[in-house]
Write a protein that holds these residues in place. Structure first.
Motif: not given
Lengths: 331, 341
Positions: B126-128, B193-207, B236-240
């Protein structure tokens, strides 16, 4: 209730003739007219051929007489070559569309206009969304001449659509066509002995199989929806994979040397590559087809890979370089 | 190691070697590794002597001198050369990503000696959304997060990374990024990607995070405008929350060159004690000691998609995630002790 009366512009293109033939066989279509400067590719049975240039204001007198309720605008030239100079291409696309719309203004019977437009309006951008939806058309500046042409065509139709709320205008944004019967920039590119690519780039590409292209057009004529609709095979295919499936050898060229290399290549008979296609080969483009499936109600039969495979299957006889795997292990 | 394996190569490749000659007896088990190579060359020569038409069959026959693994790898490589490989519609190529494993495993086990905790906090299906601190100029932190999930999770899966769009203008980098699961960082791509129920990794600090000075290490930068929270709320994806310790020391950045950055169109051009002074050698990361901790997932599905429009809530959640990551970073810093030994 009497049947539909349909006018097709560009009826002498491969797709135009095929479309006329399909509409002729449809009993719910009462009348088919075809506009072009050349006669259609094949004998049509009951299509009335109107021998007129779309750029000529005379169509403003001819089209109202047909009393059609549906206009299919199929006379948009996608690439220079094939006897059409870049300048003429612009004229046919922009002036032709203007004249057609002027003629439509004088034809009060019209209820639907379906345009075979181009997904080229989205361009090809490195930072683009991985799937363009229909409202993302103007995220980036229109960079090439063809893009600007498509932009103008869309503007004219939007204006016409606003002035005539009783007419449903459908702008179909086609990804490049591919298939055994298609002769286009893409098929010429794939049938070159060696295939120039950008060194270090392997873009995600998307095409529409020729049979899906025509079925989608028929579906949009039967069920016109307002606004833009993307037409493409679902999914994407990488350029490298496509070249390999075609059994070809790619020649990676650094970006800076690409244009000079192509110009040299043209002198020895390699196919030309338009600026739009060049950007596509570097950055790729894919569109979202949810609207085509859900609203127009057409589910493409070929996905991105199948469309290429079908094309390649019909090309096997013309293959110049046998596959490496075939040589090595005989399968 | 045996060489008697004409048809034990599995169903996929069966039939490919039917042209194999009678079994050879020159090579037996226990022969040094160049044995197969010699047999290969000998058979190839026999094939060449047989004339040009016999070449393909000879090549196939000669291949039978090699162990199964080698032959399967060669066969797979030939299949790939014929275009028989899968990329999903995002351009992710699982086979490509897996092929990098030996090098990455070495970095994980020996070079950085990564210790991972809380990996089961990552949903197996599932999405996360994984949200992590970002450091170290090159995206090694993302690579190790992905590897930690591959190795330690009971249901391994490949996260999709949101990558700075600049990377997609570069030759080779653009291809490598998309093949290992990178997509252009944009809200639209993340949502899809989340709609496709993928696991998405983000780095909000960016560059800002990746390019900060060594003196600023382990101090989290601003979390953008909280866009990642909006996206997670809509889907509605949980944030880890994920904390990575160790990535700050791999390239200690002591300065930067605006001029060079502008010349290549990069967001920043780092100067470290070894780069660009040592040229390509300067890109070898230092062997710091790493810890990766996956925190408790923060649920968002009970808030509903409308909550994404509530600015106050978005900021509050964004701060909560940031504080949690900062807390985990400090905790793991203390647990790690010395940075290199």
């Amino acid at each position: 209730v009497s049947g539909r009366r349909v006018l097709i512009t560009g009826v002498s293109t491969r797709l135009g003739t095929e479309l006329a033939r399909r509409l002729e066989r449809d009993p719910s279509v009462e009348y088919v007219a075809g506009l072009d400067v050349r006669p259609p590719r094949a004998r049509l049975e009951r299509t009335e051929f109107i021998d007129a240039d779309i750029r000529n204001p005379i169509i403003g007198r001819l089209i109202p007489q047909t009393e059609v309720d549906t206009v299919v605008h199929n006379q948009i030239v996608r690439q220079p070559g094939g006897g059409v100079a870049p300048r003429a291409m612009h004229d046919i696309n922009v002036i032709g569309t203007l004249q057609l719309l002027a003629a439509c203004e004088q034809t009060p019977t019209i209820r639907a206009v379906v345009v075979r437009g181009s997904a080229g309006i989205y361009g090809a951008e490195p930072a683009a969304p991985q799937f363009y939806t229909e409202e993302m058309a103007r995220l980036y500046p229109l960079r090439t001449r063809f893009q600007r042409d498509v932009g103008e065509i869309e503007n004219y139709f939007e204006g016409y659509s606003r002035r005539h709320p009783e007419v449903v205008c459908t702008m179909l944004r086609y990804q490049p066509s591919i298939g055994p019967g298609t002769d286009s920039q893409v098929t010429r590119y794939l049938s070159a002995p060696v295939i120039p690519t950008f060194l270090g780039f392997d873009p995600r590409l998307q095409f529409v199989h020729e049979s899906d292209g025509i079925e989608a057009l028929l579906a949009a004529i039967r069920n016109p929806v307002r606004g833009a609709v993307n037409v493409a095979a679902p999914g994407t295919i990488g350029l490298t994979k496509m070249v390999r499936l075609a059994g070809k050898v790619s020649v990676p060229i650094p970006a800076g040397a690409f244009v000079p290399a192509l110009n040299t290549g043209r002198r020895i008979g390699m196919p030309a590559i338009s600026p739009d296609f060049r950007r596509l080969l570097r950055f790729g483009r894919a569109v979202d087809v949810t609207r085509l499936i859900d609203e127009v109600g057409y589910m493409p039969r070929y996905d991105a890979t199948e469309a290429i495979e079908d094309y390649v299957e019909h090309q096997q006889g013309r293959r110049l370089i046998p596959s490496i795997r075939h040589l090595a292990v005989g399968v | 190691m045996t060489t008697r394996t004409t048809d034990s190569t599995g169903a996929r490749t069966r039939g490919a070697y039917t042209a194999a000659p009678p079994r050879q007896d020159q090579i037996e088990g226990g022969v040094p590794p160049f044995g197969p190579a010699i047999a290969f060359l000998r058979r190839l020569r026999q094939g060449i002597e047989g004339g040009p038409m016999a070449m393909p069959a000879a090549a196939a026959a000669a291949l039978t001198s090699f162990p199964v693994e080698v032959r399967e790898a060669v066969d797979r490589a030939l299949q790939r050369a014929a275009g028989e490989y899968d990329e999903d519609e995002w351009g992710f190529d699982e086979e490509f990503a897996t092929a990098l494993r030996p090098l990455l495993d070495f970095l994980y086990d020996r070079w950085w000696r990564v210790e991972t905790s809380g990996v089961t906090n990552v949903p197996g299906t599932g999405r996360a959304m994984l949200v992590s601190n970002h450091a170290g100029i090159l995206p090694w932190d993302g690579t190790m997060i992905s590897l930690a999930i591959q190795r330690e999770h009971p249901m391994p899966r490949y996260p999709r990374f949101l990558v700075l769009d600049w990377a997609f203008t570069l030759p080779f980098v653009s291809v490598a990024m998309r093949k290992v699961g990178g997509v252009v960082a944009s809200p639209y791509n993340a949502s899809r990607l989340l709609e496709d129920d993928e696991l998405v990794a983000v780095f909000p600090e960016g560059a800002k995070g990746a390019g900060k000075d060594f003196s600023e290490r382990y101090r989290l930068q601003r979390f953008g405008r909280g866009g990642f929270v909006e996206i997670a709320l809509r889907a509605g994806a949980p944030i880890v929350p994920v904390a990575v310790v160790g990535s700050e020391e791999i390239y200690p950045k002591v300065g930067e060159s605006r001029l060079l950055a502008r010349a290549i169109g990069a967001p920043y051009f780092p100067i470290t004690p070894t780069f660009p002074a040592l040229g390509p050698l300067g890109t070898i990361p230092l062997p710091s000691k790493w810890r990766i901790e996956f925190g408790e997932p923060i649920r968002t599905d009970h808030l509903g998609p409308e909550a994404a429009d509530d600015r106050a809530l978005v900021f509050e959640l964004s701060e909560r995630v940031r504080d949690e990551i900062q807390r985990m970073v400090y905790e793991n810093l203390v647990r790690r002790g010395s940075a290199f030994i």
